[in-house]
Scaffold this motif. Structure first.
Motif, PDB file in Angstrom:
ATOM      1  N   VAL A   1      -4.621   8.699   3.592  1.00 47.69           N
ATOM      2  CA  VAL A   1      -3.806   7.522   3.317  1.00 47.69           C
ATOM      3  C   VAL A   1      -4.625   6.291   3.698  1.00 47.69           C
ATOM      4  N   GLY A   2      -4.677   5.324   2.786  1.00 49.36           N
ATOM      5  CA  GLY A   2      -5.361   4.071   3.060  1.00 49.36           C
ATOM      6  C   GLY A   2      -4.338   2.983   3.350  1.00 49.36           C
ATOM      7  N   PHE A   3      -4.681   2.089   4.257  1.00 49.12           N
ATOM      8  CA  PHE A   3      -3.776   1.009   4.650  1.00 49.12           C
ATOM      9  C   PHE A   3      -4.435  -0.342   4.435  1.00 49.12           C
ATOM     10  N   ASN A   4      -3.622  -1.325   4.155  1.00 48.75           N
ATOM     11  CA  ASN A   4      -4.033  -2.729   4.125  1.00 48.75           C
ATOM     12  C   ASN A   4      -3.363  -3.436   5.278  1.00 48.75           C
ATOM     13  N   SER A   5      -4.001  -4.469   5.757  1.00 48.70           N
ATOM     14  CA  SER A   5      -3.411  -5.309   6.805  1.00 48.70           C
ATOM     15  C   SER A   5      -4.047  -6.684   6.722  1.00 48.70           C
ATOM     16  N   VAL A   6      -3.500  -7.597   7.485  1.00 52.56           N
ATOM     17  CA  VAL A   6      -4.082  -8.934   7.565  1.00 52.56           C
ATOM     18  C   VAL A   6      -4.418  -9.213   9.029  1.00 52.56           C
ATOM     19  N   PRO A   7      -5.433 -10.034   9.272  1.00 52.23           N
ATOM     20  CA  PRO A   7      -5.786 -10.321  10.667  1.00 52.23           C
ATOM     21  C   PRO A   7      -4.736 -11.185  11.351  1.00 52.23           C
ATOM     22  N   VAL A   8      -4.577 -10.982  12.634  1.00 53.59           N
ATOM     23  CA  VAL A   8      -3.685 -11.818  13.432  1.00 53.59           C
ATOM     24  C   VAL A   8      -4.433 -13.094  13.750  1.00 53.59           C
ATOM     25  N   ASN A   9      -3.813 -14.221  13.488  1.00 55.27           N
ATOM     26  CA  ASN A   9      -4.473 -15.514  13.744  1.00 55.27           C
ATOM     27  C   ASN A   9      -4.315 -15.931  15.173  1.00 55.27           C
TER      28      ASN A   9
ATOM     29  N   ASP B   1       2.002   8.788  -5.358  1.00 56.06           N
ATOM     30  CA  ASP B   1       2.763   7.560  -5.556  1.00 56.06           C
ATOM     31  C   ASP B   1       3.071   7.011  -4.169  1.00 56.06           C
ATOM     32  N   VAL B   2       2.664   5.775  -3.887  1.00 50.53           N
ATOM     33  CA  VAL B   2       2.794   5.236  -2.531  1.00 50.53           C
ATOM     34  C   VAL B   2       3.973   4.293  -2.398  1.00 50.53           C
ATOM     35  N   ASN B   3       4.496   4.228  -1.185  1.00 50.73           N
ATOM     36  CA  ASN B   3       5.574   3.314  -0.821  1.00 50.73           C
ATOM     37  C   ASN B   3       4.913   2.096  -0.179  1.00 50.73           C
ATOM     38  N   THR B   4       4.789   1.015  -0.929  1.00 55.12           N
ATOM     39  CA  THR B   4       4.126  -0.188  -0.420  1.00 55.12           C
ATOM     40  C   THR B   4       5.107  -1.197   0.183  1.00 55.12           C
ATOM     41  N   SER B   5       6.386  -0.865   0.179  1.00 54.35           N
ATOM     42  CA  SER B   5       7.395  -1.829   0.630  1.00 54.35           C
ATOM     43  C   SER B   5       7.590  -1.839   2.148  1.00 54.35           C
ATOM     44  N   GLN B   6       7.136  -0.819   2.842  1.00 53.45           N
ATOM     45  CA  GLN B   6       7.364  -0.716   4.288  1.00 53.45           C
ATOM     46  C   GLN B   6       6.218  -1.341   5.078  1.00 53.45           C
ATOM     47  N   LYS B   7       6.543  -2.151   6.076  1.00 54.55           N
ATOM     48  CA  LYS B   7       5.565  -2.643   7.046  1.00 54.55           C
ATOM     49  C   LYS B   7       5.528  -1.629   8.186  1.00 54.55           C
ATOM     50  N   LEU B   8       4.337  -1.158   8.518  1.00 54.35           N
ATOM     51  CA  LEU B   8       4.183  -0.064   9.480  1.00 54.35           C
ATOM     52  C   LEU B   8       3.535  -0.504  10.788  1.00 54.35           C
ATOM     53  N   ASP B   9       3.603  -1.793  11.117  1.00 55.34           N
ATOM     54  CA  ASP B   9       2.930  -2.330  12.300  1.00 55.34           C
ATOM     55  C   ASP B   9       3.304  -1.597  13.584  1.00 55.34           C
ATOM     56  N   ASN B  10       4.594  -1.552  13.891  1.00 58.89           N
ATOM     57  CA  ASN B  10       5.029  -0.948  15.156  1.00 58.89           C
ATOM     58  C   ASN B  10       4.633   0.516  15.243  1.00 58.89           C
ATOM     59  N   MET B  11       4.794   1.235  14.153  1.00 62.32           N
ATOM     60  CA  MET B  11       4.465   2.649  14.150  1.00 62.32           C
ATOM     61  C   MET B  11       2.968   2.880  14.347  1.00 62.32           C
ATOM     62  N   MET B  12       2.146   2.188  13.562  1.00 69.68           N
ATOM     63  CA  MET B  12       0.711   2.430  13.611  1.00 69.68           C
ATOM     64  C   MET B  12       0.076   1.965  14.911  1.00 69.68           C
ATOM     65  N   LYS B  13       0.695   0.993  15.576  1.00 66.15           N
ATOM     66  CA  LYS B  13       0.159   0.504  16.836  1.00 66.15           C
ATOM     67  C   LYS B  13       0.727   1.249  18.040  1.00 66.15           C
TER      68      LYS B  13
ATOM     69  N   ASN C   1      -5.274  -6.798  16.630  1.00 65.48           N
ATOM     70  CA  ASN C   1      -5.824  -7.867  15.793  1.00 65.48           C
ATOM     71  C   ASN C   1      -5.384  -7.795  14.340  1.00 65.48           C
ATOM     72  N   VAL C   2      -4.470  -6.897  13.989  1.00 64.38           N
ATOM     73  CA  VAL C   2      -3.988  -6.803  12.613  1.00 64.38           C
ATOM     74  C   VAL C   2      -2.467  -6.796  12.592  1.00 64.38           C
ATOM     75  N   LYS C   3      -1.913  -7.175  11.428  1.00 62.54           N
ATOM     76  CA  LYS C   3      -0.464  -7.160  11.241  1.00 62.54           C
ATOM     77  C   LYS C   3      -0.172  -6.877   9.772  1.00 62.54           C
ATOM     78  N   ASP C   4       1.077  -6.769   9.431  1.00 64.97           N
ATOM     79  CA  ASP C   4       1.517  -6.510   8.051  1.00 64.97           C
ATOM     80  C   ASP C   4       0.814  -5.287   7.462  1.00 64.97           C
ATOM     81  N   ILE C   5       0.811  -4.200   8.216  1.00 65.36           N
ATOM     82  CA  ILE C   5       0.161  -2.963   7.784  1.00 65.36           C
ATOM     83  C   ILE C   5       1.036  -2.286   6.738  1.00 65.36           C
ATOM     84  N   THR C   6       0.456  -2.048   5.557  1.00 62.75           N
ATOM     85  CA  THR C   6       1.154  -1.354   4.475  1.00 62.75           C
ATOM     86  C   THR C   6       0.228  -0.297   3.873  1.00 62.75           C
ATOM     87  N   VAL C   7       0.811   0.665   3.195  1.00 61.62           N
ATOM     88  CA  VAL C   7       0.034   1.705   2.525  1.00 61.62           C
ATOM     89  C   VAL C   7      -0.560   1.128   1.244  1.00 61.62           C
ATOM     90  N   SER C   8      -1.831   1.389   1.003  1.00 63.48           N
ATOM     91  CA  SER C   8      -2.476   0.906  -0.226  1.00 63.48           C
ATOM     92  C   SER C   8      -2.746   2.041  -1.212  1.00 63.48           C
TER      93      SER C   8
END
Length: 167
Positions: free
Chosen positions: A159-167, A121-133, A65-72
């Motif tokens: 490590v904290g992550f941000n994501s957006v819900p899958v519509n 110092d965090v790397n916010t440029s990587q999308k981690l969807d495939n890895m985290m799922k 139910n989430v996508k665009d997972i990035t480190v916050s």
């Protein structure tokens, strides 16, 4: 009639708040890994430890139910009797069982008097969807010590992550 209307309003508000809380939990979630830095580990040499990690499915119960997972954000901490100043540098990588390794946080030139917690110092440029799922995520912590520790150090990466819900 008033009671029926009031009950309907309360039920609607309760369902909406549960949905909101669920959405927040799925859109910002933590990850923790702990590794042991053994007493007598050599100084001024790059060392590493691997800790089993958690997938988003384990963290939220509904990773689909989430996508665009990035480190916050990311922090490292040690016990209250130790200082993060024992480390010269630290890097945190996440991977799928050792493959597709991604640097998610790092810190160079750590001061001696930093205390027992350190913001990374965090790397916010990587999308981690495939890895985290994937369900098979590992954390690798790479570090250089300033001096050899006299006792074991338990090093915790959060490590904290941000994501957006899958519509």
């Amino acid at each position: 009639m008033k009671n029926l209307f009031f009950s309907a309003v309360v039920a609607t508000a309760t369902l909406a708040s549960c949905s909101t809380v669920s959405s927040i939990l799925q859109n910002t979630f933590p990850y923790n890994a702990t590794v042991l830095v053994a007493a007598g580990s050599p100084a001024n040499i790059e060392l590493s430890s691997v800790s089993a990690a958690q997938s988003v499915n384990q963290l939220t119960g509904s990773g689909a139910n989430v996508k665009d997972i990035t480190v916050s954000n990311a922090t490292l901490s040690v016990g209250s009797d130790t200082s993060m100043g024992v480390f010269k540098s630290v890097k945190v990588y996440l991977s799928n069982n050792g493959s597709n390794q991604v640097l998610v946080a790092s810190r160079e030139s750590i001061p001696d008097n930093v205390g027992n917690s350190l913001s990374m110092d965090v790397n916010t440029s990587q999308k981690l969807d495939n890895m985290m799922k994937s369900g098979a995520v590992q954390a690798k912590i790479v570090y250089v010590l300033k001096q050899s520790p006299t006792s074991d150090i338990s090093l915790k990466a959060s490590v904290g992550f941000n994501s957006v819900p899958v519509n």
